[in-house]
Write a protein that holds these residues in place. Structure first.
Motif, PDB file in Angstrom:
ATOM      1  N   GLU A  66       0.841  -1.203   0.000  1.00  0.00           N
ATOM      2  CA  GLU A  66       0.000   0.000   0.000  1.00  0.00           C
ATOM      3  C   GLU A  66       0.876   1.254   0.000  1.00  0.00           C
ATOM      4  O   GLU A  66       1.956   1.276   0.590  1.00  0.00           O
ATOM      5  N   LEU A  67       0.376   2.290  -0.658  1.00  0.00           N
ATOM      6  CA  LEU A  67       1.146   3.519  -0.824  1.00  0.00           C
ATOM      7  C   LEU A  67       0.946   4.465   0.350  1.00  0.00           C
ATOM      8  O   LEU A  67      -0.156   4.587   0.881  1.00  0.00           O
ATOM      9  N   HIS A  68       2.019   5.142   0.731  1.00  0.00           N
ATOM     10  CA  HIS A  68       1.922   6.247   1.681  1.00  0.00           C
ATOM     11  C   HIS A  68       1.590   7.510   0.889  1.00  0.00           C
ATOM     12  O   HIS A  68       2.339   7.910  -0.008  1.00  0.00           O
ATOM     13  N   LEU A  69       0.461   8.116   1.191  1.00  0.00           N
ATOM     14  CA  LEU A  69       0.032   9.357   0.545  1.00  0.00           C
ATOM     15  C   LEU A  69       0.062  10.467   1.583  1.00  0.00           C
ATOM     16  O   LEU A  69      -0.595  10.375   2.618  1.00  0.00           O
ATOM     17  N   ARG A  70       0.823  11.512   1.295  1.00  0.00           N
ATOM     18  CA  ARG A  70       0.951  12.610   2.253  1.00  0.00           C
ATOM     19  C   ARG A  70       0.076  13.781   1.806  1.00  0.00           C
ATOM     20  O   ARG A  70       0.333  14.399   0.785  1.00  0.00           O
ATOM     21  N   GLY A  71      -0.950  14.031   2.590  1.00  0.00           N
ATOM     22  CA  GLY A  71      -1.893  15.082   2.261  1.00  0.00           C
ATOM     23  C   GLY A  71      -2.883  15.276   3.388  1.00  0.00           C
ATOM     24  O   GLY A  71      -2.815  14.595   4.410  1.00  0.00           O
ATOM     25  N   TYR A  72      -3.794  16.199   3.200  1.00  0.00           N
ATOM     26  CA  TYR A  72      -4.791  16.486   4.226  1.00  0.00           C
ATOM     27  C   TYR A  72      -6.164  16.613   3.567  1.00  0.00           C
ATOM     28  O   TYR A  72      -6.276  16.981   2.397  1.00  0.00           O
ATOM     29  N   PRO A  73      -7.223  16.267   4.300  1.00  0.00           N
ATOM     30  CA  PRO A  73      -8.563  16.334   3.711  1.00  0.00           C
ATOM     31  C   PRO A  73      -8.925  17.765   3.305  1.00  0.00           C
ATOM     32  O   PRO A  73      -8.592  18.725   3.999  1.00  0.00           O
ATOM     33  N   PHE A  76     -17.130  11.281  -4.975  1.00  0.00           N
ATOM     34  CA  PHE A  76     -16.137  10.973  -3.960  1.00  0.00           C
ATOM     35  C   PHE A  76     -16.569  11.577  -2.626  1.00  0.00           C
ATOM     36  O   PHE A  76     -16.991  12.733  -2.568  1.00  0.00           O
ATOM     37  N   GLU A  77     -16.436  10.785  -1.556  1.00  0.00           N
ATOM     38  CA  GLU A  77     -16.862  11.252  -0.243  1.00  0.00           C
ATOM     39  C   GLU A  77     -15.778  12.015   0.487  1.00  0.00           C
ATOM     40  O   GLU A  77     -16.069  12.814   1.376  1.00  0.00           O
ATOM     41  N   ARG A  78     -14.519  11.771   0.140  1.00  0.00           N
ATOM     42  CA  ARG A  78     -13.422  12.526   0.740  1.00  0.00           C
ATOM     43  C   ARG A  78     -12.347  12.747  -0.310  1.00  0.00           C
ATOM     44  O   ARG A  78     -12.095  11.882  -1.152  1.00  0.00           O
ATOM     45  N   VAL A  79     -11.749  13.899  -0.237  1.00  0.00           N
ATOM     46  CA  VAL A  79     -10.706  14.287  -1.189  1.00  0.00           C
ATOM     47  C   VAL A  79      -9.515  14.800  -0.392  1.00  0.00           C
ATOM     48  O   VAL A  79      -9.678  15.549   0.578  1.00  0.00           O
ATOM     49  N   TYR A  80      -8.332  14.389  -0.794  1.00  0.00           N
ATOM     50  CA  TYR A  80      -7.117  14.806  -0.098  1.00  0.00           C
ATOM     51  C   TYR A  80      -6.331  15.802  -0.938  1.00  0.00           C
ATOM     52  O   TYR A  80      -6.159  15.621  -2.149  1.00  0.00           O
ATOM     53  N   MET A  81      -5.841  16.837  -0.286  1.00  0.00           N
ATOM     54  CA  MET A  81      -4.959  17.811  -0.901  1.00  0.00           C
ATOM     55  C   MET A  81      -3.525  17.320  -0.708  1.00  0.00           C
ATOM     56  O   MET A  81      -3.016  17.301   0.419  1.00  0.00           O
ATOM     57  N   PRO A  82      -2.847  16.873  -1.753  1.00  0.00           N
ATOM     58  CA  PRO A  82      -1.466  16.397  -1.586  1.00  0.00           C
ATOM     59  C   PRO A  82      -0.561  17.497  -1.047  1.00  0.00           C
ATOM     60  O   PRO A  82      -0.695  18.663  -1.420  1.00  0.00           O
TER      61      PRO A  82
END
Length: 333
Positions: A156-163, A194-200
């Motif tokens: 699994e990938l580590h994704l760095r971001g915030y909702p 999409f129910e949640r979106v992350y800002m990288p």
């Protein structure tokens, strides 16, 4: 007898985008296409004023040196460049480093392109690229020994971001440049269910080729329109990494991390603001003593080139320089 199976990490390649903004042939080509479209922006325009965006102090050389020093497990490093351009002399012939011209992976009808957002959409199609890869701009450096599990863990990938909630994305449409593109992208994703979106965050991005291809197929018409122009356009383009993060979240089970800005150091306004200059110096001092895994040294102005060359050289010797040496380096004009 007890056997412990070793956890095999996937092969991981590293992709850098780079343009030699000082190349006169490339400058003439850019000027030609800008004239054809009647574009004459000033250098402060975030989307088209590329003089600040494309000038460099050969950060790409330090970036690749840092990867070899602090992430020796990286299999191969690709540098994506406009056709006809060459990598800095220090990188030519270096084992495991390959220059890939835009024509090798971007459709012919999209070329030439002067927008990194178009390049990003197609970079997963580089021949021989690992299934999981890391993407970075030329000013992203590894800053201390970094294991592959910083990016990929148990598949699994580590994704760095915030909702980024929809209400904030709607307000963010009032912003300019990159942040407007980011918020347009978020709203498009919410509109698609999409129910949640992350800002990288402003750091290395971990991407999966199959997810990238899925996004390109799923959003075929949107991406065709987004990549149609030769230059960055806040009203037409979408943020590719945000799209891929959203679909990665839907298709897999990524690990969401918060970098909280620790991996990003902007030099914007250091020449105009003593307060900003003091802040940047303080961050550089801290990074010399308490390094992060990765850091983006963003928008370094020419007046800081000499001191940053010395700073990078000290750090990439592989030893933490004495505090006094760092102070003297940063004080030097």
């Amino acid at each position: 007898m007890c056997y412990v199976a070793a956890v095999m990490q996937p092969e991981i390649d590293l992709v850098y985008t780079w343009v030699d903004g000082f190349d006169p042939t490339w400058q003439q080509l850019k000027a030609k296409y800008m004239a054809l479209q009647g574009l004459t922006p000033d250098e402060n325009d975030q989307e088209l004023g590329d003089e600040k965006r494309h000038r460099h102090m050969n950060e790409i050389v330090y970036a690749i040196r840092s990867a070899r020093l602090y992430a020796p497990w990286v299999r191969k490093i690709y540098i994506l460049m406009a056709d006809g351009q060459q990598a800095p002399a220090e990188l030519r012939g270096v084992s495991g480093v390959e220059v890939v011209p835009h024509s090798a992976f971007i459709p012919t009808e999209e070329l030439p392109t002067f927008s990194c957002r178009t390049i990003e959409v197609f970079m997963h199609r580089i021949a021989g690229l690992s299934d999981t890869f890391i993407y970075a701009n030329d000013d992203y450096l590894f800053w201390k020994p970094t294991p592959p599990t910083y990016f990929v863990e148990n598949g699994e990938l580590h994704l760095r971001g915030y909702p980024q909630p929809a209400v904030l994305a709607q307000l963010g449409l009032r912003r300019k440049g990159h942040m407007k593109v980011a918020n347009r992208t978020a709203l498009m994703l919410y509109a698609r269910g999409f129910e949640r979106v992350y800002m990288p965050e402003h750091c290395f991005h971990t991407l999966r080729k199959s997810t990238c291809e899925h996004v390109l197929s799923e959003l075929k018409s949107e991406m065709k329109a987004a990549t149609a122009g030769k230059f960055r356009d806040e009203n037409r383009e979408y943020w590719w990494q945000m799209l891929v993060y959203a679909y990665e979240d839907r298709l897999h089970k990524p690990i969401h991390d918060l970098a909280l800005g620790k991996a990003h150091l902007s030099f914007a306004d250091v020449e105009q603001s003593k307060l900003m200059s003091a802040y940047v110096n303080a961050r550089l001092l801290m990074l010399s003593r308490f390094p992060e895994h990765t850091v983006c040294f963003n928008t370094i102005p020419p007046s800081w080139y000499d001191r940053m060359h010395r700073y990078f050289e000290m750090h990439l010797e592989g030893q933490v320089p004495p505090f006094g040496d760092v102070v003297r380096t940063l004080r030097a004009a």
